[in-house]
Design an enzyme around this catalytic site. Structure first.
Site, PDB file in Angstrom:
ATOM      1  N   LYS A   1      15.349   4.257  -7.913  1.00  0.00           N
ATOM      2  CA  LYS A   1      15.378   5.057  -9.140  1.00  0.00           C
ATOM      3  C   LYS A   1      15.223   6.287  -9.010  1.00  0.00           C
ATOM      4  O   LYS A   1      14.703   6.718  -7.901  1.00  0.00           O
ATOM      5  CB  LYS A   1      14.132   4.515  -9.980  1.00  0.00           C
ATOM      6  CG  LYS A   1      14.464   3.178 -10.608  1.00  0.00           C
ATOM      7  CD  LYS A   1      13.255   3.003 -11.596  1.00  0.00           C
ATOM      8  CE  LYS A   1      13.646   3.317 -12.963  1.00  0.00           C
ATOM      9  NZ  LYS A   1      12.958   2.882 -14.161  1.00  0.00           N
TER      10      LYS A   1
ATOM     11  N   GLU B   1       8.461   7.374 -11.249  1.00  0.00           N
ATOM     12  CA  GLU B   1       9.538   6.459 -11.681  1.00  0.00           C
ATOM     13  C   GLU B   1       9.677   5.154 -10.750  1.00  0.00           C
ATOM     14  O   GLU B   1      10.216   4.278 -11.219  1.00  0.00           O
ATOM     15  CB  GLU B   1      10.653   7.347 -11.835  1.00  0.00           C
ATOM     16  CG  GLU B   1      10.863   8.099 -13.047  1.00  0.00           C
ATOM     17  CD  GLU B   1      10.766   7.322 -14.472  1.00  0.00           C
ATOM     18  OE1 GLU B   1      11.504   6.423 -14.562  1.00  0.00           O
ATOM     19  OE2 GLU B   1       9.906   7.601 -15.167  1.00  0.00           O
TER      20      GLU B   1
ATOM     21  N   GLU C   1      10.552   0.047  -8.076  1.00  0.00           N
ATOM     22  CA  GLU C   1      12.278   0.369  -7.843  1.00  0.00           C
ATOM     23  C   GLU C   1      12.544   1.455  -6.990  1.00  0.00           C
ATOM     24  O   GLU C   1      12.490   2.590  -7.507  1.00  0.00           O
ATOM     25  CB  GLU C   1      12.908   0.242  -9.099  1.00  0.00           C
ATOM     26  CG  GLU C   1      12.842  -1.101  -9.926  1.00  0.00           C
ATOM     27  CD  GLU C   1      13.044  -1.095 -11.330  1.00  0.00           C
ATOM     28  OE1 GLU C   1      14.498  -1.260 -11.338  1.00  0.00           O
ATOM     29  OE2 GLU C   1      12.552  -0.817 -12.292  1.00  0.00           O
TER      30      GLU C   1
END
Length: 440
Positions: A310, A316, A307
């Protein structure tokens, strides 16, 4: 003698226990319908957890049979204590999609206690009760569960596991009524254990299910050989202290990133593949944990995709099993065999590949006996078939630690897909193209 039983790592159909978290904080993801078709036809994953009740995603999974868990955002918790609001939420977000979309669970908030927001914490259980009443009114309570996920921040004194308890104040005022409610409605207690967030350079092997000295619990006299078992047993001990050891535990999130910042050790594609593959093997072995033997925990790997929107450290944004073009970041055995056959490893760019040649994992000459015994204990502790090296088994002779370790190491290597890192065993294993049976 090397007799390898083929182990189907991921179960299919209603018995599968491995799901995946489907996050959408990215600007390069494929359309939800394409994702649903991919999961249905190209993988053995049959359950997902969403992070918002996106109607487009819920419609995309209609008629797939894939079990879907839907969240309620944290900021909605105070409003949900009002029954009219709760009924309206069910009417707006669940009923238009059910039963064509197989919604099995609603998660009320996410790691609410760890937010330290007293308004949310105080209203968490009342909101869950109100939402369940709304499900009853809609005659959906027997089909859809209500629960809420927690980080391990709810624990204090979690090492060793037998001493674990819930944080003071939250234990009797929040978690005891919450667990009582979950028991009453037959819903599980959901936790998000992340060995990735709990390891150090000294405990990396412990976090990665590799051979290691382990963690000895003086009170229970249990030697823990991996961090996940220790984390889950810590949760169990805390629940047991309040009298709720009978409430089932679901692993809502667990994963390992494939990329991170330069100063992070053990953050790369090979390590992420190793960790997630071993989680799948551990969960579906049915071994359970020392305090919860013979359990198969419903477990959701984080996450389906990387992702890129993020915030936070590089890691992350890099927990994904798949890239945005639906090619695997690495393979942990969740692609259907026909997909793997038509496109070996489904991604020629991936450096994590199994070998199709005949290769075996054997003990490296000069390896210490203590280390080799750890290898045996580790592999057999995963629930793999070590019967042949037990007394009376066809591979019991020669009755040496070296021979038995070679059997166990090779069993693990073959089962996990013949990746080089699956024969490392803390530098005590080596890969050979010479059949060890013939070479005896």
């Amino acid at each position: 003698m090397f007799m390898v039983r083929v182990l189907i790592i991921l179960l299919t159909g209603a018995d599968a226990s491995i799901g995946v978290n489907y996050g959408t904080l990215a600007n390069d993801l494929p359309p939800p319908r394409e994702v649903a078709e991919f999961l249905l036809h190209s993988t053995v994953i049959n359950r997902i957890r969403l992070f918002d009740a996106d109607p487009q995603i819920l419609r995309a999974f209609a008629h797939t049979g894939i079990a879907v868990t839907v969240p309620v955002p944290n900021d909605q918790i105070p409003h949900l204590t009002n029954l009219s609001f709760a009924k309206r939420w069910i009417s707006d977000h669940i009923q238009p999609h059910f039963p064509s979309t197989n919604i099995i669970r609603i998660l009320v908030g996410n790691e609410v206690i760890s937010t330290a927001n007293h308004l949310l914490i105080r209203n968490l259980v009342p909101a869950m009760q109100s939402l369940h009443t709304a499900l009853v009114s809609a005659s959906l309570h027997r089909r859809i569960q209500i629960t809420t996920p927690h980080s391990l921040g709810i624990l204090s004194d979690s090492t060793p596991p037998s001493s674990a308890k819930f944080r003071q104040g939250y234990d009797t005022h929040v978690l005891k009524p919450l667990l009582s409610f979950l028991r009453t409605i037959g819903s599980p207690f959901v936790v998000n254990p992340y060995p990735f967030f709990g390891y150090s350079s000294d405990t990396l092997d412990f976090a990665l299910f590799r051979p290691n000295p382990g963690l000895f619990d003086e009170d229970s006299k249990i030697l823990y050989t991996n961090m996940l078992d220790a984390q889950l047993d810590s949760v169990y001990s805390a629940m047991d202290r309040l009298g709720f050891s009978d409430v089932e535990i679901v692993v809502g999130e667990i994963g390992w990133p494939s990329n991170g910042d330069k100063d992070q050790i053990g953050v790369d594609i090979a390590t992420a593949a190793e960790f997630n593959k071993k989680v799948v093997a551990r969960v579906n072995s049915g071994t359970g944990t020392p305090l919860m033997p013979n359990r198969t925990f419903e477990t959701y790997i984080f996450a389906l995709f990387n992702e890129n929107l993020k915030s936070g450290p590089t890691s992350e944004r890099n927990f994904g099993l798949f890239r945005s073009d639906l090619t695997p970041t690495y393979d942990i055995g969740i692609l259907r065999p026909t997909v793997r056959t038509s496109n070996p490893e489904s991604n020629p760019r991936s450096p994590v590949r199994g070998s199709s040649e005949k290769r075996w994992c054997v003990t490296k000459p000069g390896a210490e006996t203590v280390a080799l015994q750890r290898n045996i204990d580790y592999v057999c502790g995963l629930g793999l078939d070590c019967w042949p090296i037990k007394e009376g088994g066809p591979c019991y002779l020669p009755n040496t630690v070296e021979a038995h370790s070679s059997y166990a190491m090779n069993l693990f290597y073959q089962t996990m897909g013949k990746h080089e890192f699956d024969c490392d065993f803390d530098k005590t294993g080596k890969i050979t193209a010479l059949d060890p049976v013939i070479s005896l």
